[in-house]
Design an enzyme around this catalytic site. Structure first.
Site, PDB file in Angstrom:
ATOM      1  N   LYS A  52       0.844  -1.206   0.000  1.00  0.00           N
ATOM      2  CA  LYS A  52       0.000   0.000   0.000  1.00  0.00           C
ATOM      3  C   LYS A  52       0.879   1.255   0.000  1.00  0.00           C
ATOM      4  O   LYS A  52       0.602   2.219  -0.720  1.00  0.00           O
ATOM      5  CB  LYS A  52      -0.959  -0.013   1.196  1.00  0.00           C
ATOM      6  CG  LYS A  52      -2.057  -1.051   1.028  1.00  0.00           C
ATOM      7  CD  LYS A  52      -2.892  -1.306   2.270  1.00  0.00           C
ATOM      8  CE  LYS A  52      -3.800  -2.508   2.024  1.00  0.00           C
ATOM      9  NZ  LYS A  52      -4.648  -2.863   3.150  1.00  0.00           N
ATOM     10  N   GLN A  96      -4.920  -1.590   9.292  1.00  0.00           N
ATOM     11  CA  GLN A  96      -4.727  -2.912   8.686  1.00  0.00           C
ATOM     12  C   GLN A  96      -5.306  -3.989   9.599  1.00  0.00           C
ATOM     13  O   GLN A  96      -5.021  -4.024  10.796  1.00  0.00           O
ATOM     14  CB  GLN A  96      -3.229  -3.154   8.429  1.00  0.00           C
ATOM     15  CG  GLN A  96      -2.921  -4.421   7.663  1.00  0.00           C
ATOM     16  CD  GLN A  96      -3.467  -4.427   6.233  1.00  0.00           C
ATOM     17  OE1 GLN A  96      -3.601  -3.387   5.592  1.00  0.00           O
ATOM     18  NE2 GLN A  96      -3.799  -5.600   5.733  1.00  0.00           N
ATOM     19  N   ASP A 119     -11.360   2.301   3.258  1.00  0.00           N
ATOM     20  CA  ASP A 119     -11.571   0.853   3.145  1.00  0.00           C
ATOM     21  C   ASP A 119     -13.048   0.523   2.903  1.00  0.00           C
ATOM     22  O   ASP A 119     -13.371  -0.591   2.485  1.00  0.00           O
ATOM     23  CB  ASP A 119     -11.151   0.157   4.451  1.00  0.00           C
ATOM     24  CG  ASP A 119      -9.791  -0.514   4.353  1.00  0.00           C
ATOM     25  OD1 ASP A 119      -9.431  -0.951   3.238  1.00  0.00           O
ATOM     26  OD2 ASP A 119      -9.116  -0.609   5.385  1.00  0.00           O
TER      27      ASP A 119
HETATM   28  N1  GUN Z   1      -6.565  -7.028   5.773  1.00  0.00           N
HETATM   29  C1  GUN Z   1      -6.728  -7.806   4.677  1.00  0.00           C
HETATM   30  N2  GUN Z   1      -7.298  -7.094   3.681  1.00  0.00           N
HETATM   31  C2  GUN Z   1      -7.502  -5.849   4.166  1.00  0.00           C
HETATM   32  C3  GUN Z   1      -8.037  -4.659   3.603  1.00  0.00           C
HETATM   33  O1  GUN Z   1      -8.483  -4.594   2.450  1.00  0.00           O
HETATM   34  N3  GUN Z   1      -8.048  -3.572   4.428  1.00  0.00           N
HETATM   35  C4  GUN Z   1      -7.586  -3.620   5.694  1.00  0.00           C
HETATM   36  N4  GUN Z   1      -7.663  -2.508   6.424  1.00  0.00           N
HETATM   37  N5  GUN Z   1      -7.088  -4.702   6.243  1.00  0.00           N
HETATM   38  C5  GUN Z   1      -7.039  -5.810   5.470  1.00  0.00           C
END
Ligand code: GUN
Length: 282
Positions: A52, A96, A119
């Site tokens: 990211k 996350q 998200d």
């Molecule tokens: N953990 C696994 N996939 C994601 C996601 O798309 N966003 C977040 N915040 N955590 C994750």
């Protein structure tokens, strides 16, 4: 001939579009910024967070990273989120997942301002999607809609079958396909006649979480198949929920793993960050 839907290429197109918008905003004096919070050292999370940050760097978005120790209290995390909610220089906030077991995931998600919920996990964002109001949409299903549209796949009036009902993929996927005028069926672990239902699909979204579960007996001739799964097979090779080789012979288009849905998720996160910045400005 079966078409391989190239998620890598399409995600790059989206990131290029984001890059242009980020640069235009910069010229207006606005630096788009995403706050990325990771609590603890889960190795998979570290990889995701790293990807990211890389995508932020590529698109010109500032990533502000917060790596908190495993022992962080929920209170401390909520205080940080409250501070970032108030900070006008931050446009998106991402925590996350998973977070450590001593924290309440629901409370943490609900603490993020819906204006910065890139998200799309906040109940307000989920509610907005279900009644067709503007709000942020979970990145993986939003990315799948882009894959379909940019590959010239018509959704309007089509039989769409989603296998999986998670809050992050299955449920928002169903809402998005419905918004595009698809006829949507959602299947899950209690579904009877799964194969029969899948064989009706013009568009099949496979998010069952089992490696190579869907073979050619689950698909209709000429269907479009979207594979959301990611696993390691018996040879430690990446594979999806779909048995690609078997299905490819029968369908009109299918996403590979890797290089299908995966890269789209991060591209859509970047897109949501720019959208957040634009909405906050207007
Ligand atoms: N953990 C696994 N996939 C994601 C996601 O798309 N966003 C977040 N915040 N955590 C994750």
């Amino acid at each position: 001939m079966t078409k391989k839907i190239d998620g890598k290429k399409i995600s790059l197109e989206i990131k290029e579009e984001v890059k242009v918008r980020v640069s235009e905003l910069k010229e207006e004096g606005l630096q788009v910024c995403l706050a990325v919070i990771q609590v603890g050292n889960d190795p998979a999370s570290t990889v995701y967070v790293g990807n990211k940050k890389k995508a932020c760097a590529y698109t010109g978005i500032e990533s502000r990273a917060f790596a908190l120790p495993e022992e962080t209290t929920q209170e401390e995390l909520l205080e940080l989120i409250a501070r970032l909610n108030e900070d006008d220089t931050v446009h998106g906030i991402l925590v996350q997942l998973p977070i450590p077991a001593h924290m309440d995931e629901k409370k943490v998600i609900e603490a993020i301002s819906p204006k910065k919920d890139v998200d799309g996990f906040h109940p307000r964002s989920v509610g907005a999607l279900s009644i067709g109001e503007p709000g942020f949409v979970s990145c993986t299903p939003a990315g799948i809609i882009q894959l379909l549209k940019r590959s010239g796949v018509e959704i309007d009036g089509k039989e769409c079958v989603v296998v999986g009902r998670s809050n992050i993929v299955g449920k928002p996927m169903a809402m998005l396909l419905l918004r595009e005028n698809g006829t949507v069926t959602v299947c899950h672990s209690h579904t009877k006649n799964l194969k029969e239902i899948c064989r009706r699909a013009d568009i099949l979204v496979a998010a069952i979480g089992k490696p190579k579960f869907f073979d050619d007996s689950y698909v209709k001739e000429g269907a479009v198949v979207i594979d959301v799964g990611i696993h390691r097979d018996e040879n430690n090779k990446l594979c999806g929920d779909v048995d690609y080789e078997k299905v490819a012979e029968k369908v009109s288009a299918v996403t590979p793993v890797p290089g299908g849905v995966g890269p789209m998720t991060i591209a859509m996160l970047m897109n949501n960050c720019v959208e957040a910045a634009v909405r906050m400005k207007d």
